[in-house]
Scaffold this motif. Structure first.
Motif, short mmCIF file in Angstrom:
data_model
loop_
_atom_site.label_atom_id
_atom_site.label_comp_id
_atom_site.label_asym_id
_atom_site.label_seq_id
_atom_site.Cartn_x
_atom_site.Cartn_y
_atom_site.Cartn_z
N HIS A 1 7.90 16.16 9.04
CA HIS A 1 7.12 16.56 10.20
C HIS A 1 7.53 17.97 10.60
O HIS A 1 8.51 18.16 11.33
CB HIS A 1 7.37 15.61 11.39
N LEU B 1 2.82 8.09 3.32
CA LEU B 1 3.51 8.28 4.57
C LEU B 1 3.45 7.02 5.41
O LEU B 1 2.60 6.15 5.19
CB LEU B 1 2.94 9.46 5.36
N SER C 1 -1.24 5.53 3.98
CA SER C 1 -0.27 5.20 5.02
C SER C 1 0.07 3.72 4.97
O SER C 1 -0.76 2.89 4.59
CB SER C 1 -0.79 5.59 6.40
N THR D 1 3.30 5.58 11.37
CA THR D 1 3.74 6.28 12.57
C THR D 1 3.63 7.79 12.41
O THR D 1 3.38 8.51 13.39
CB THR D 1 5.19 5.91 12.92
N SER D 2 3.77 8.30 11.19
CA SER D 2 3.65 9.74 10.98
C SER D 2 2.24 10.22 11.28
O SER D 2 2.05 11.28 11.90
CB SER D 2 4.04 10.10 9.54
N TYR E 1 8.75 11.63 4.70
CA TYR E 1 7.66 12.54 5.04
C TYR E 1 8.17 13.55 6.05
O TYR E 1 8.81 13.19 7.04
CB TYR E 1 6.47 11.77 5.63
N ARG F 1 1.41 12.74 14.40
CA ARG F 1 0.71 14.00 14.14
C ARG F 1 -0.56 14.09 14.97
O ARG F 1 -0.87 15.15 15.55
CB ARG F 1 0.37 14.10 12.65
N ASN G 1 10.49 11.53 8.56
CA ASN G 1 10.22 10.11 8.75
C ASN G 1 10.59 9.41 7.43
O ASN G 1 9.93 9.60 6.41
CB ASN G 1 8.76 9.87 9.09
N CYS H 1 -2.70 15.18 8.66
CA CYS H 1 -1.35 15.25 8.10
C CYS H 1 -1.27 16.31 7.00
O CYS H 1 -2.19 16.45 6.18
CB CYS H 1 -0.93 13.88 7.54
N LEU I 1 13.25 8.05 12.18
CA LEU I 1 13.07 9.49 12.29
C LEU I 1 14.43 10.16 12.36
O LEU I 1 15.28 9.77 13.16
CB LEU I 1 12.24 9.84 13.52
#
Length: 295
Positions: A133, A164, A92, A167-168, A131, A172, A140, A294, A100
């Motif tokens: 979601h 990723l 990350s 924030t992802s 990424y 999550r 994202n 994730c 987003l």
């Protein structure tokens, strides 16, 4: 990179006695990168349990290129980054270059265009990634410095790496923490110089952004501003806090002055931790643990 000076120091290390690198094929390696810290964790995928945590503090590092240089140096001395047979590798990145986009509107051919509306992109220096979601039906889209991207690929020699935005992982994990309720909740994740603010309601994620602060006054301004913009009362609402913050810090004291109800967050659930993790504050290393959740 042999001439690069060392600008990192080991600030914390946990290794369960049961862990051995020969187990790498059944373990996941997690890496969290920011301009101030580089953190590694290992979780046994079969036992669903964290066994290793290593935290490096980056000192006098000011650019993504310097982060890449320090990562390369750490890789020369850390066996975890020399191992190539991990079950899964997830990395990350912490920065403000993300956005987003609803999955229904997403076109991979235009991901740089989406991001360019929210960030200053350099086509030479920035690698744009995305990424998915699935839980919130969004993509994202984020940028990674090209030198850092190449360094990771070099270290892991072509092994698949799931990359990723930080924030992802936070989104999550926050959504995973508990069932959604009609009552909206404000969650913050604190880093040195940055604070991520999320608002979660009955229908899921309602707000997510990363703000850079220089003083405790900057820090609280962004939090109160977001709460007010989201029609939430700092005098009535509870906020949940994770990250690099302690009860005796100036940031926490500032929070107490303006926010009536403050709750320190817990580690992600549905995963076990070695007994050696029990001495750590529950709200620390949330971004690293959250990578385990994730997809």
């Amino acid at each position: 990179m042999d001439t690069i000076n060392t600008h990192f120091r080991l600030s914390h290390k946990i290794v369960d006695e049961a862990f051995d690198l020969s187990q790498a094929t059944r373990c996941n390696l997690y890496v969290s990168l920011s301009q101030k810290a580089m953190r590694l964790a290992v979780a046994d995928a079969e036992r669903n349990k964290f066994l290793v945590l290593i935290d490096y503090e980056l000192i006098t590092v000011f650019t993504p290129l310097q982060v890449a240089e320090q990562l390369q140096l750490i890789a020369t001395e850390n066996p975890l980054l020399q191992e190539k047979s991990w079950n899964t590798i997830k990395v990350s990145f912490s920065n403000q270059q993300f956005t987003l986009v609803p999955e229904t509107l997403y076109d991979p051919a235009h991901q740089s265009d989406y991001l360019r509306l929210h960030a200053d992109l350099n086509p030479i220096q920035d690698q744009v990634l995305a990424y998915r979601h699935s839980t919130i039906g969004a993509m994202n889209i984020f940028a990674v410095d090209a030198a850092l991207f190449r360094t990771l690929q070099d270290i892991f020699s072509g092994r698949p790496i799931q990359m990723l935005h930080q924030t992802s992982a936070l989104i999550r994990s926050v959504l995973h923490q508990g069932s959604l309720s009609a009552k909206r909740n404000t969650c913050i994740f604190v880093e040195r110089d940055y604070v991520t603010i999320l608002v979660v309601g009955q229908n899921g994620l309602e707000f997510c952004n990363v703000f850079q602060y220089h003083t405790p006054e900057d820090f609280i301004y962004y939090i109160v501003f977001v709460m007010q913009e989201q029609k939430m009362d700092p005098e009535q609402e509870t906020i949940t806090v994770w990250g690099d913050i302690t009860h005796d810090s100036s940031l926490f004291h500032m929070l107490q002055r303006y926010i009536r109800y403050i709750k320190l967050g817990k580690k992600p659930t549905d995963v076990d931790y070695s007994y050696k993790f029990h001495d750590l504050f529950e709200h620390r290393y949330f971004e690293l643990y959250s990578l385990h959740l994730c997809e």
